[in-house]
Design a protein around this motif. Structure first.
Motif, PDB file in Angstrom:
ATOM      1  N   GLN A   1      -9.766  10.753 -14.304  1.00 14.77           N
ATOM      2  CA  GLN A   1     -10.015  11.032 -12.887  1.00 14.77           C
ATOM      3  C   GLN A   1     -10.463   9.742 -12.202  1.00 14.77           C
ATOM      4  OE1 GLN A   1     -13.059  13.923 -12.218  1.00 14.77           O
ATOM      5  NE2 GLN A   1     -12.839  13.888 -10.000  1.00 14.77           N
ATOM      6  N   VAL A   2      -9.768   9.396 -11.134  1.00 17.05           N
ATOM      7  CA  VAL A   2     -10.093   8.183 -10.401  1.00 17.05           C
ATOM      8  C   VAL A   2     -11.298   8.439  -9.506  1.00 17.05           C
ATOM      9  CG1 VAL A   2      -9.284   6.541  -8.699  1.00 17.05           C
ATOM     10  CG2 VAL A   2      -7.701   7.403 -10.441  1.00 17.05           C
ATOM     11  N   GLN A   3     -12.263   7.541  -9.585  1.00 20.58           N
ATOM     12  CA  GLN A   3     -13.451   7.660  -8.746  1.00 20.58           C
ATOM     13  C   GLN A   3     -13.862   6.306  -8.188  1.00 20.58           C
ATOM     14  OE1 GLN A   3     -16.488   9.670 -11.208  1.00 20.58           O
ATOM     15  NE2 GLN A   3     -16.495  11.255  -9.629  1.00 20.58           N
ATOM     16  N   LEU A   4     -14.279   6.331  -6.945  1.00 17.18           N
ATOM     17  CA  LEU A   4     -14.938   5.191  -6.313  1.00 17.18           C
ATOM     18  C   LEU A   4     -16.300   5.693  -5.851  1.00 17.18           C
ATOM     19  CD1 LEU A   4     -12.035   3.820  -4.071  1.00 17.18           C
ATOM     20  CD2 LEU A   4     -12.729   2.991  -6.329  1.00 17.18           C
ATOM     21  N   VAL A   5     -17.363   5.059  -6.326  1.00 17.17           N
ATOM     22  CA  VAL A   5     -18.706   5.525  -6.011  1.00 17.17           C
ATOM     23  C   VAL A   5     -19.499   4.386  -5.387  1.00 17.17           C
ATOM     24  CG1 VAL A   5     -20.834   6.517  -6.901  1.00 17.17           C
ATOM     25  CG2 VAL A   5     -18.636   7.182  -7.909  1.00 17.17           C
ATOM     26  N   GLU A   6     -19.909   4.609  -4.144  1.00 16.52           N
ATOM     27  CA  GLU A   6     -20.677   3.600  -3.422  1.00 16.52           C
ATOM     28  C   GLU A   6     -22.173   3.743  -3.699  1.00 16.52           C
ATOM     29  OE1 GLU A   6     -17.432   5.094  -0.501  1.00 16.52           O
ATOM     30  OE2 GLU A   6     -18.835   5.951  -1.944  1.00 16.52           O
ATOM     31  N   SER A   7     -22.868   2.619  -3.582  1.00 18.96           N
ATOM     32  CA  SER A   7     -24.327   2.620  -3.672  1.00 18.96           C
ATOM     33  C   SER A   7     -24.865   1.445  -2.872  1.00 18.96           C
ATOM     34  CB  SER A   7     -24.790   2.512  -5.136  1.00 18.96           C
ATOM     35  OG  SER A   7     -24.339   1.302  -5.712  1.00 18.96           O
ATOM     36  N   GLY A   8     -26.165   1.482  -2.615  1.00 20.65           N
ATOM     37  CA  GLY A   8     -26.810   0.351  -1.957  1.00 20.65           C
ATOM     38  C   GLY A   8     -27.141   0.551  -0.498  1.00 20.65           C
ATOM     39  N   GLY A   9     -26.726   1.674   0.072  1.00 18.72           N
ATOM     40  CA  GLY A   9     -27.060   1.913   1.462  1.00 18.72           C
ATOM     41  C   GLY A   9     -28.539   2.194   1.641  1.00 18.72           C
ATOM     42  N   ALA A  98      -9.496   1.918  -1.938  1.00 19.29           N
ATOM     43  CA  ALA A  98      -8.527   1.151  -2.726  1.00 19.29           C
ATOM     44  C   ALA A  98      -7.141   1.677  -2.397  1.00 19.29           C
ATOM     45  CB  ALA A  98      -8.806   1.292  -4.210  1.00 19.29           C
ATOM     46  N   SER A  99      -6.215   0.752  -2.174  1.00 19.90           N
ATOM     47  CA  SER A  99      -4.901   1.203  -1.744  1.00 19.90           C
ATOM     48  C   SER A  99      -3.879   0.093  -1.867  1.00 19.90           C
ATOM     49  CB  SER A  99      -4.977   1.667  -0.288  1.00 19.90           C
ATOM     50  OG  SER A  99      -3.792   2.310   0.098  1.00 19.90           O
ATOM     51  N   TRP A 100      -2.597   0.493  -1.979  1.00 18.04           N
ATOM     52  CA  TRP A 100      -1.515  -0.488  -1.905  1.00 18.04           C
ATOM     53  C   TRP A 100      -1.382  -1.017  -0.485  1.00 18.04           C
ATOM     54  CZ3 TRP A 100       0.295  -2.710  -5.966  1.00 18.04           C
ATOM     55  CH2 TRP A 100       0.350  -2.030  -7.190  1.00 18.04           C
ATOM     56  N   VAL A 101      -1.474  -0.138   0.482  1.00 19.97           N
ATOM     57  CA  VAL A 101      -1.428  -0.513   1.881  1.00 19.97           C
ATOM     58  C   VAL A 101      -2.800  -0.219   2.466  1.00 19.97           C
ATOM     59  CG1 VAL A 101      -0.362  -0.095   4.121  1.00 19.97           C
ATOM     60  CG2 VAL A 101       1.027   0.005   2.036  1.00 19.97           C
ATOM     61  N   ILE A 107      -4.735   5.387   2.965  1.00 17.65           N
ATOM     62  CA  ILE A 107      -5.497   4.895   1.819  1.00 17.65           C
ATOM     63  C   ILE A 107      -5.271   5.808   0.611  1.00 17.65           C
ATOM     64  CG2 ILE A 107      -7.838   4.605   0.909  1.00 17.65           C
ATOM     65  CD1 ILE A 107      -7.022   2.328   2.717  1.00 17.65           C
ATOM     66  N   ASP A 108      -5.077   5.219  -0.565  1.00 21.92           N
ATOM     67  CA  ASP A 108      -4.842   5.987  -1.780  1.00 21.92           C
ATOM     68  C   ASP A 108      -6.126   6.614  -2.330  1.00 21.92           C
ATOM     69  OD1 ASP A 108      -2.574   3.416  -2.565  1.00 21.92           O
ATOM     70  OD2 ASP A 108      -2.019   5.460  -2.065  1.00 21.92           O
ATOM     71  N   TYR A 109      -7.211   5.856  -2.332  1.00 23.44           N
ATOM     72  CA  TYR A 109      -8.463   6.339  -2.913  1.00 23.44           C
ATOM     73  C   TYR A 109      -9.631   6.000  -1.990  1.00 23.44           C
ATOM     74  CZ  TYR A 109      -5.553   6.352  -7.102  1.00 23.44           C
ATOM     75  OH  TYR A 109      -4.545   6.571  -8.005  1.00 23.44           O
ATOM     76  N   TRP A 110     -10.483   6.979  -1.789  1.00 21.58           N
ATOM     77  CA  TRP A 110     -11.706   6.824  -0.989  1.00 21.58           C
ATOM     78  C   TRP A 110     -12.927   7.170  -1.821  1.00 21.58           C
ATOM     79  CZ3 TRP A 110     -11.811   4.766   3.738  1.00 21.58           C
ATOM     80  CH2 TRP A 110     -10.710   4.891   4.590  1.00 21.58           C
TER      81      TRP A 110
END
Length: 120
Positions: A1-9, A98-101, A107-110
């Motif tokens: 499973q593709v994941q993008l996880v932000e932190s630091g805010g 993350a995305s090709w375009v 966008i492919d992944y958020w």
């Protein structure tokens, strides 16, 4: 499973700094363009910065140029956004992508976002 996880805010005073991170998992993003968008309440999603480490190309939005720096930590498979000289108008939810375009419409992944609040 593709994941993008932000932190630091978080909350910071005007003129201060924050460092956002985006941890990627589930696939290799080395050929993708990765970067950040932000969205303030009642406003459209805005491009902040992007980088493609295969080509070496980086781009910044006009409103953050000279203050924000995008970077990558290959060992940790993370992407970072160093934000300096923060202004109240930088207040927004920041999204890793993350995305090709690298267009917010395709966008492919958020990631789910991390809130940055800059007080005056």
């Amino acid at each position: 499973q593709v994941q993008l996880v932000e932190s630091g805010g978080g909350l910071v005073q005007a003129g201060g700094s924050l460092r956002l991170s985006c941890a990627a998992s589930g696939r290799t993003f080395s050929s993708y363009t990765m970067g950040w968008f932000r969205q303030a309440p009642g406003k459209e999603r805005e491009f902040v910065a992007s980088a493609n480490w295969s080509t070496g190309n980086t781009r910044y939005g006009d409103r953050v140029k000279g203050r924000f720096t995008i970077s990558r930590d290959n060992a940790k498979n993370t992407m970072n956004l160093q934000m300096n000289s923060l202004k109240p108008e930088d207040t927004a939810v920041y999204y890793c992508a993350a995305s090709w375009v690298f267009d917010y419409r395709v966008i492919d992944y958020w990631g789910k976002g991390t809130l940055v609040t800059v007080s005056s």
